[in-house]
Scaffold this motif. Sequence first.
Motif, short mmCIF file in Angstrom:
data_model
loop_
_atom_site.label_atom_id
_atom_site.label_comp_id
_atom_site.label_asym_id
_atom_site.label_seq_id
_atom_site.Cartn_x
_atom_site.Cartn_y
_atom_site.Cartn_z
N THR A 116 9.62 10.30 6.40
CA THR A 116 9.47 11.08 7.63
C THR A 116 8.32 10.58 8.51
O THR A 116 8.12 11.11 9.59
N VAL A 117 7.56 9.61 8.02
CA VAL A 117 6.46 9.05 8.80
C VAL A 117 6.79 7.62 9.18
O VAL A 117 7.57 6.95 8.50
N GLU A 118 6.18 7.19 10.27
CA GLU A 118 6.41 5.81 10.69
C GLU A 118 5.56 4.87 9.85
O GLU A 118 4.34 4.97 9.82
N HIS A 139 6.14 0.87 7.34
CA HIS A 139 7.08 -0.15 6.87
C HIS A 139 7.94 0.44 5.76
O HIS A 139 7.48 1.25 4.96
N VAL A 140 9.19 0.02 5.72
CA VAL A 140 10.13 0.55 4.73
C VAL A 140 9.64 0.31 3.31
O VAL A 140 9.77 1.17 2.44
N VAL A 141 9.04 -0.83 3.06
CA VAL A 141 8.57 -1.13 1.71
C VAL A 141 7.48 -0.15 1.28
O VAL A 141 7.43 0.27 0.13
N ASN A 142 6.60 0.26 2.21
CA ASN A 142 5.58 1.26 1.90
C ASN A 142 6.21 2.62 1.64
O ASN A 142 5.79 3.36 0.74
N GLN A 143 7.23 2.95 2.42
CA GLN A 143 7.93 4.21 2.22
C GLN A 143 8.62 4.26 0.87
O GLN A 143 8.54 5.26 0.15
N VAL A 144 9.29 3.17 0.51
CA VAL A 144 10.01 3.12 -0.77
C VAL A 144 9.03 3.18 -1.94
O VAL A 144 9.26 3.91 -2.92
N ALA A 145 7.93 2.44 -1.86
CA ALA A 145 6.95 2.45 -2.95
C ALA A 145 6.35 3.84 -3.13
O ALA A 145 6.22 4.33 -4.26
N THR A 146 6.02 4.50 -2.03
CA THR A 146 5.46 5.85 -2.13
C THR A 146 6.49 6.83 -2.65
O THR A 146 6.18 7.71 -3.48
N SER A 147 7.73 6.70 -2.20
CA SER A 147 8.80 7.57 -2.66
C SER A 147 9.01 7.43 -4.16
O SER A 147 9.13 8.43 -4.88
N LEU A 148 9.04 6.21 -4.66
CA LEU A 148 9.23 5.98 -6.10
C LEU A 148 8.04 6.51 -6.91
O LEU A 148 8.22 7.06 -8.00
N SER A 149 6.85 6.34 -6.36
CA SER A 149 5.67 6.87 -7.05
C SER A 149 5.73 8.39 -7.12
O SER A 149 5.48 8.98 -8.18
N ASN A 150 6.08 9.04 -6.02
CA ASN A 150 6.21 10.50 -6.02
C ASN A 150 7.30 10.96 -6.98
O ASN A 150 7.14 11.96 -7.67
N LEU A 151 8.39 10.21 -7.03
CA LEU A 151 9.48 10.54 -7.95
C LEU A 151 9.01 10.45 -9.40
O LEU A 151 9.31 11.33 -10.22
N CYS A 152 8.27 9.41 -9.73
CA CYS A 152 7.77 9.25 -11.11
C CYS A 152 6.84 10.39 -11.50
O CYS A 152 6.94 10.94 -12.60
N ASP A 167 0.84 -1.20 0.00
CA ASP A 167 0.00 0.00 0.00
C ASP A 167 0.87 1.24 0.00
O ASP A 167 1.86 1.32 0.73
N LEU A 168 0.49 2.21 -0.83
CA LEU A 168 1.18 3.50 -0.79
C LEU A 168 0.70 4.26 0.44
O LEU A 168 -0.38 4.03 0.95
N LEU A 169 1.52 5.17 0.89
CA LEU A 169 1.16 6.01 2.02
C LEU A 169 0.29 7.15 1.50
O LEU A 169 0.77 8.21 1.12
N THR A 170 -1.01 6.90 1.44
CA THR A 170 -1.95 7.88 0.93
C THR A 170 -2.78 8.43 2.08
O THR A 170 -2.81 7.84 3.16
N PRO A 171 -3.47 9.54 1.85
CA PRO A 171 -4.31 10.07 2.92
C PRO A 171 -5.39 9.07 3.31
O PRO A 171 -5.82 8.26 2.48
N PRO A 172 -5.83 9.09 4.55
CA PRO A 172 -6.90 8.18 4.96
C PRO A 172 -8.21 8.52 4.24
O PRO A 172 -8.38 9.62 3.73
#
Length: 167
Positions: free
Chosen positions: A123-125, A127-140, A59-64
């Motif tokens: 910067t949020v707590e 799982h690392v895999v969620n952070q990496v996936a969201t980071s890559l999505s934002n980068l794209c 899951d990406l770190l998206t708003p609730p």
Amino acid sequence: MAESMYEPDPQAMPTMPVASGPPVIDTSRLWGGGLATALVAALVAWVAVLVSQAVLNVDLLTPPNRGLTGASGTVLYVFSAGMGALIATLILQIMVTLTPRPLAYFGWIIGLITVAFSVLPFTVEAHVVNQVATSLSNLCVGLVILTLLPKVGYSTIRARESSPPEL
């Protein structure tokens, strides 16, 4: 003879055109390109959500989810990507109006915003895999905006008619 060596001959100097103000912007084409970029950015965000959830099971770190509107976090994430492109289009129009090298400044601004949004998931707590996936999505999404809008700018910005300098 020595004087002519230090003072240029006005007849021999080429005349440089002088711009009479800021460049002219074809705003309808600029905002048309901005809307097209917003659509592409939103689609990239949507594909990133699909790949992360369906393929990677992350899951990406998206708003609730929002209670009153019923909008899901992924819909808000995709919508935010498109809005980011429209905000970038406004920044581009402001840069063209106010700065001497608008596309250079625009590239730096959008590049730094892209880096910031790519670092933000860490910067949020979570799982690392969620952070990496969201980071890559934002980068794209940021790279889409960073590569498409300057091309729109090149095709919509024209120099004002210039006149030879007064001597």
